[in-house]
Motif scaffolding. Sequence first.
Motif, PDB file in Angstrom:
ATOM      1  N   ILE A  73      -3.938  -7.777  -3.150  1.00  0.00           N
ATOM      2  CA  ILE A  73      -4.654  -7.182  -4.285  1.00  0.00           C
ATOM      3  C   ILE A  73      -3.949  -7.567  -5.585  1.00  0.00           C
ATOM      4  O   ILE A  73      -2.750  -7.312  -5.754  1.00  0.00           O
ATOM      5  N   ASN A  90      -0.279  -1.403  12.493  1.00  0.00           N
ATOM      6  CA  ASN A  90      -0.849  -0.995  13.787  1.00  0.00           C
ATOM      7  C   ASN A  90      -2.025  -1.864  14.198  1.00  0.00           C
ATOM      8  O   ASN A  90      -2.654  -2.469  13.338  1.00  0.00           O
ATOM      9  N   GLY A 112       0.832  -1.211   0.000  1.00  0.00           N
ATOM     10  CA  GLY A 112       0.000   0.000   0.000  1.00  0.00           C
ATOM     11  C   GLY A 112       0.859   1.249   0.000  1.00  0.00           C
ATOM     12  O   GLY A 112       1.911   1.299  -0.634  1.00  0.00           O
ATOM     13  N   GLN A 113       0.387   2.244   0.752  1.00  0.00           N
ATOM     14  CA  GLN A 113       1.084   3.533   0.768  1.00  0.00           C
ATOM     15  C   GLN A 113       2.504   3.384   1.320  1.00  0.00           C
ATOM     16  O   GLN A 113       3.462   3.838   0.708  1.00  0.00           O
ATOM     17  N   ILE A 114       2.609   2.741   2.489  1.00  0.00           N
ATOM     18  CA  ILE A 114       3.944   2.603   3.096  1.00  0.00           C
ATOM     19  C   ILE A 114       4.800   1.640   2.261  1.00  0.00           C
ATOM     20  O   ILE A 114       5.967   1.914   1.979  1.00  0.00           O
ATOM     21  N   ASP A 116       1.298  -8.289  -2.071  1.00  0.00           N
ATOM     22  CA  ASP A 116       0.003  -7.807  -1.583  1.00  0.00           C
ATOM     23  C   ASP A 116      -1.067  -8.804  -2.016  1.00  0.00           C
ATOM     24  O   ASP A 116      -0.871  -9.591  -2.949  1.00  0.00           O
ATOM     25  N   ASN A 159      -6.593  -6.099  11.840  1.00  0.00           N
ATOM     26  CA  ASN A 159      -5.181  -6.270  11.521  1.00  0.00           C
ATOM     27  C   ASN A 159      -4.574  -7.517  12.163  1.00  0.00           C
ATOM     28  O   ASN A 159      -3.632  -8.095  11.618  1.00  0.00           O
ATOM     29  N   THR A 162       3.889  -4.308   6.369  1.00  0.00           N
ATOM     30  CA  THR A 162       3.016  -3.122   6.406  1.00  0.00           C
ATOM     31  C   THR A 162       1.572  -3.509   6.095  1.00  0.00           C
ATOM     32  O   THR A 162       0.735  -2.643   5.877  1.00  0.00           O
ATOM     33  N   GLY A 210      -2.200  -4.433   6.380  1.00  0.00           N
ATOM     34  CA  GLY A 210      -3.219  -4.082   7.370  1.00  0.00           C
ATOM     35  C   GLY A 210      -3.860  -2.754   7.045  1.00  0.00           C
ATOM     36  O   GLY A 210      -3.335  -1.981   6.255  1.00  0.00           O
ATOM     37  N   LEU A 211      -5.012  -2.541   7.647  1.00  0.00           N
ATOM     38  CA  LEU A 211      -5.722  -1.295   7.378  1.00  0.00           C
ATOM     39  C   LEU A 211      -5.068  -0.134   8.115  1.00  0.00           C
ATOM     40  O   LEU A 211      -4.615  -0.293   9.237  1.00  0.00           O
ATOM     41  N   PRO A 212      -5.064   1.031   7.472  1.00  0.00           N
ATOM     42  CA  PRO A 212      -4.639   2.229   8.201  1.00  0.00           C
ATOM     43  C   PRO A 212      -5.833   2.857   8.917  1.00  0.00           C
ATOM     44  O   PRO A 212      -6.980   2.456   8.690  1.00  0.00           O
TER      45      PRO A 212
HETATM   46  N1  APR Z   1      -1.814  -9.761   3.258  1.00  0.00           N
HETATM   47  C1  APR Z   1      -1.030  -8.845   2.645  1.00  0.00           C
HETATM   48  N2  APR Z   1      -1.398  -7.571   2.443  1.00  0.00           N
HETATM   49  C2  APR Z   1      -2.592  -7.211   2.900  1.00  0.00           C
HETATM   50  C3  APR Z   1      -3.467  -8.121   3.551  1.00  0.00           C
HETATM   51  C4  APR Z   1      -3.015  -9.443   3.720  1.00  0.00           C
HETATM   52  N3  APR Z   1      -3.763 -10.366   4.328  1.00  0.00           N
HETATM   53  N4  APR Z   1      -4.581  -7.457   3.876  1.00  0.00           N
HETATM   54  C5  APR Z   1      -4.441  -6.198   3.446  1.00  0.00           C
HETATM   55  N5  APR Z   1      -3.235  -6.047   2.838  1.00  0.00           N
HETATM   56  C6  APR Z   1      -2.674  -4.884   2.168  1.00  0.00           C
HETATM   57  C7  APR Z   1      -3.721  -4.026   1.516  1.00  0.00           C
HETATM   58  O1  APR Z   1      -4.176  -4.628   0.311  1.00  0.00           O
HETATM   59  C8  APR Z   1      -2.966  -2.733   1.299  1.00  0.00           C
HETATM   60  O2  APR Z   1      -2.386  -2.645   0.009  1.00  0.00           O
HETATM   61  O3  APR Z   1      -2.022  -4.015   3.065  1.00  0.00           O
HETATM   62  C9  APR Z   1      -1.852  -2.768   2.372  1.00  0.00           C
HETATM   63  C10 APR Z   1      -1.940  -1.647   3.365  1.00  0.00           C
HETATM   64  O4  APR Z   1      -1.728  -0.474   2.675  1.00  0.00           O
HETATM   65  P1  APR Z   1      -2.516   0.859   2.994  1.00  0.00           P
HETATM   66  O5  APR Z   1      -3.959   0.573   3.130  1.00  0.00           O
HETATM   67  O6  APR Z   1      -2.110   1.865   1.982  1.00  0.00           O
HETATM   68  O7  APR Z   1      -1.977   1.260   4.445  1.00  0.00           O
HETATM   69  P2  APR Z   1      -0.573   1.963   4.826  1.00  0.00           P
HETATM   70  O8  APR Z   1      -0.764   3.423   4.938  1.00  0.00           O
HETATM   71  O9  APR Z   1       0.503   1.450   3.960  1.00  0.00           O
HETATM   72  O10 APR Z   1      -0.408   1.413   6.324  1.00  0.00           O
HETATM   73  C11 APR Z   1      -0.222   0.044   6.580  1.00  0.00           C
HETATM   74  O11 APR Z   1       0.923   0.452   8.650  1.00  0.00           O
HETATM   75  O12 APR Z   1       1.253   2.411   9.870  1.00  0.00           O
HETATM   76  C12 APR Z   1       0.482   1.256   9.724  1.00  0.00           C
HETATM   77  O13 APR Z   1      -1.654   1.908  10.600  1.00  0.00           O
HETATM   78  C13 APR Z   1      -0.956   1.563   9.433  1.00  0.00           C
HETATM   79  O14 APR Z   1      -1.745  -0.653   9.852  1.00  0.00           O
HETATM   80  C14 APR Z   1      -1.420   0.277   8.824  1.00  0.00           C
HETATM   81  C15 APR Z   1      -0.192  -0.219   8.068  1.00  0.00           C
END
Ligand code: APR
Length: 321
Positions: free
Chosen positions: A36, A121, A12-14, A34, A96, A78, A80-82
């Motif tokens: 997705i 998180n 995702g973003q991170i 990922d 998460n 990274t 998980g949901l933000p």
């Molecule tokens: N396996 C792998 N990836 C996953 C899964 C999974 N089971 N479930 C969700 N994801 C992916 C999502 O598809 C998404 O692309 O995790 C990615 C998370 O990216 P973002 O939603 O953009 O979140 P981001 O800002 O990167 O933060 C990720 O780090 O700082 C913490 O609180 C924040 O928990 C969050 C995590």
Amino acid sequence: MKRNKISIIGAGQIGGVLAQLIALRQLGDVVLYDIIEDMPQGKALDIVEASRVDGFDVSIRGTNDYKDIQGSDLVIVTAGLPRKPGMSRDDLLVTNAKIMQTVAENVKKYCPGSISIIISNPLDAMVTLFQKITGFPHNKVIGQAGVLDSSRFATFISWELGVSVKDVNALVLGGHGDTMVPIVRYANVNGIPVMELLEKKYKDKAKAEEVMKAMVERTKMAGGEVVKLLKTGSAFYSPASSSIAMAEAIIFDEKRVLPVCAFINGEFNVSGYYVGVPAVIGANGVESIIEFSLNAEEKALLENSVSAVKSLVADMERLGF
Ligand code: APR
């Protein structure tokens, strides 16, 4: 010599910023995983197509198949949901934790012997769960929180004093939540106590304390401040950079002293929990924890923060994780 293999779980973003930073610094070959479909492949392609321009020569591969992370030296999680505006990090617990379960099982299967940096998180609980499921040695499972929280504190101090952030040393201990503990007494500008500089600036001890208190509060709420402004998602540039500092300390065996979420056994009067403390970070992950003296007030604040971590972990366990 083989190149480092670094897997990022969650593109995702991170995850995206992490992959680009690793490429720019040529820290190793990257696998970006990922759930997705096509998205990590798209991000990997986008980053690697700048390799001629940026002058890096590493492989970046996007995937939806855990097999591709096989044999990674370093894994950065990274997934998980933000947060959304109004949510605390703890509100992400159940969602998460479920994600972290699958991630940990796969990292255990494909990357035994790796070192893992966890960013997802609520951080302290996610690191605890990841270590529990993988069974990896505690020193090889580290959470990223303190590097960023301390950098945020240092940034606010540098703005307030009008000095380069490069000369500010500031440390934040405890859990990665609202109870985190910015250590005011040791904050300094190249060795000069920040409180002394504030008192000089305001010529008033009470005003200096008030200004410091505001910076401490802003540090504790800094993640939420970004969430509120972004409206969708949470901070991503700074968590990625902070994790890169940890990754470099490991890859180059730097023995850096960084505040990280590490497993502590007796230090700071805490046993058997992952909490933010200063640690020596090198090729073996957390090589030692640096305990130093805290005054009564700091001890009480840290105890309060550790209690918050303990209750978060207890909630997670009650929920069956
Ligand atoms: N396996 C792998 N990836 C996953 C899964 C999974 N089971 N479930 C969700 N994801 C992916 C999502 O598809 C998404 O692309 O995790 C990615 C998370 O990216 P973002 O939603 O953009 O979140 P981001 O800002 O990167 O933060 C990720 O780090 O700082 C913490 O609180 C924040 O928990 C969050 C995590």
